[in-house]
Design an enzyme around this catalytic site. Structure first.
Site, PDB file in Angstrom:
ATOM      1  CB  CYS A  45      73.425  39.137-113.199  1.00 47.08           C
ATOM      2  SG  CYS A  45      73.295  39.633-111.473  1.00 47.08           S
ATOM      3  CE1 TYR A 217      66.861  35.905-110.110  1.00 47.63           C
ATOM      4  CE2 TYR A 217      66.111  38.188-110.044  1.00 47.63           C
ATOM      5  CZ  TYR A 217      66.923  37.197-110.588  1.00 47.63           C
ATOM      6  OH  TYR A 217      67.801  37.516-111.610  1.00 47.63           O
TER       7      TYR A 217
END
Length: 361
Positions: A45, A217
């Site tokens: 992440c 994203y």
């Protein structure tokens, strides 16, 4: 698993973090103490990556322990490796970027990677504190009625057994604030947000976050062609902006330094010192060529081919700072994205390239 990341209009909407406390000597509850706080992260992440880098830069590796979730995220979210007495550790593991991956020359072979593999210190760690199986259990322990997604990073208070903060931008500010200086491993002379640069750092952070960090994203999880095209063009528009900043900085340094090595070591977004602006951009850029180009279709160019100054800046941080190199785990990064997002990559095939993941200086 076929997890839906986009909203009804086909665009990606990021969840807002809900735990937003801080730590300070004047706080009525959360005061600085060695060993009191714990960081729960994923090495894949980029948001958690920020906190890991800051933890190392600020000398807090023995002050704040860490637990690392498995790189594979299934329909129930992030999970830990199962606990037993033989794998009990103190949460001070060191994660090297190539640990556990077989390589032939510079091509990494992932054929034997299993989404359910259990290799301690390679695939992740146990939950050192409660031996939970899932990050979700941590959220419910802190807030039994919690009803949102279970995200990382999580900054946890062992004394009150609650989540202090799960917003990465605020966690790195807590770490940088100096609140732990008296109990830190060392006293590194580094301030990532010096007062004289704070407004400039905040300004860069705002568009880097929206158009690059989150932009990849919004591109990758877009479910309509027109939204994808709008977002990918926006990502590269702002990469061009970063490239311009670093090119100008490089040319300024070239006029005052004769050595290329000296120039590279001072190549930062703001002035000749490392700041939070660099730290917040890095996790996206280091993932760009290995993952985002193919997985999120941000393939108008690569960093190594199309952005010489960003590429130089990236390699400066990776090769000249242990904090960046030792927290960058290309295994977790590549395996997580390509094997967890089955709607994007239904066969879960992990590309071998690029080769190598990052070029030398």
């Amino acid at each position: 698993m076929s997890k839906k990341f986009a909203s009804e209009d086909g665009s990606f909407k990021r969840q807002v973090s809900s735990f937003r406390e801080t730590i300070s000597s004047t706080h009525p509850i959360y005061k600085p103490e060695k060993g009191r706080y714990w960081l729960y992260v994923s090495l894949a992440c980029p948001w958690a990556h920020r906190t890991l880098i800051t933890r190392v830069l600020k000398g807090l590796t023995s002050v704040i322990g860490i637990s690392v979730v498995h790189w594979h995220m299934d329909e129930k979210g992030w999970r830990f490796l199962p606990y037993n007495e033989s794998n009990k550790t103190d949460g001070k593991e060191s994660y090297k970027p190539s640990a556990g991956l077989k390589c032939e020359k510079d091509l990494c072979v992932s054929a034997d990677v299993d989404n359910h593999s259990i290799k301690y210190g390679i695939d992740g760690t146990i939950d050192h504190n409660y031996h939970f199986q899932r990050i979700s259990e941590l959220y419910f322990k802190s807030e039994p009625e919690y009803a949102a997604r279970f995200t990382v990073p999580v900054l946890w208070d062992l004394k009150t057994q609650t989540i202090v903060n799960n917003e990465s931008s605020e966690i790195i500010r807590i770490f940088n604030s100096g609140v732990f200086n008296e109990v830190a491993d060392s006293h590194p002379d580094i301030d990532l947000v010096p007062k004289e640069l704070e407004s400039q750092i905040d300004e860069i952070n705002s568009w880097v976050y929206d158009s690059i960090n989150n932009g990849v994203y919004k591109t990758g999880f877009a479910e309509k062609q027109d939204i994808y095209e709008k977002e990918v063009l926006n990502v590269f528009k702002h990469l061009d902006k970063v490239e311009g900043i670093l090119k100008k900085r490089y040319e300024t340094l070239k006029s005052t330094h004769s050595s290329e090595e000296e120039i590279v070591k001072k190549l930062y977004l703001l002035g000749d010192q490392l700041t939070e602006a660099d730290l917040r951009l890095y996790p996206t850029i280091v993932r760009f060529d290995p993952v985002y180009v193919q997985h999120f279709k941000t393939n108008l160019n690569t960093i190594r081919s199309g952005y010489p100054y960003i590429h130089l800046w990236l390699r400066n941080l990776y090769w000249n700072y242990e904090a960046f190199q030792e927290t960058t785990n290309f295994n977790h990064i590549k395996w997580h994205y390509t094997r967890s997002h089955t709607k994007i990559n239904p066969l879960s095939i992990t590309p071998l390239g690029p080769s190598p993941n990052i070029l030398p200086l």
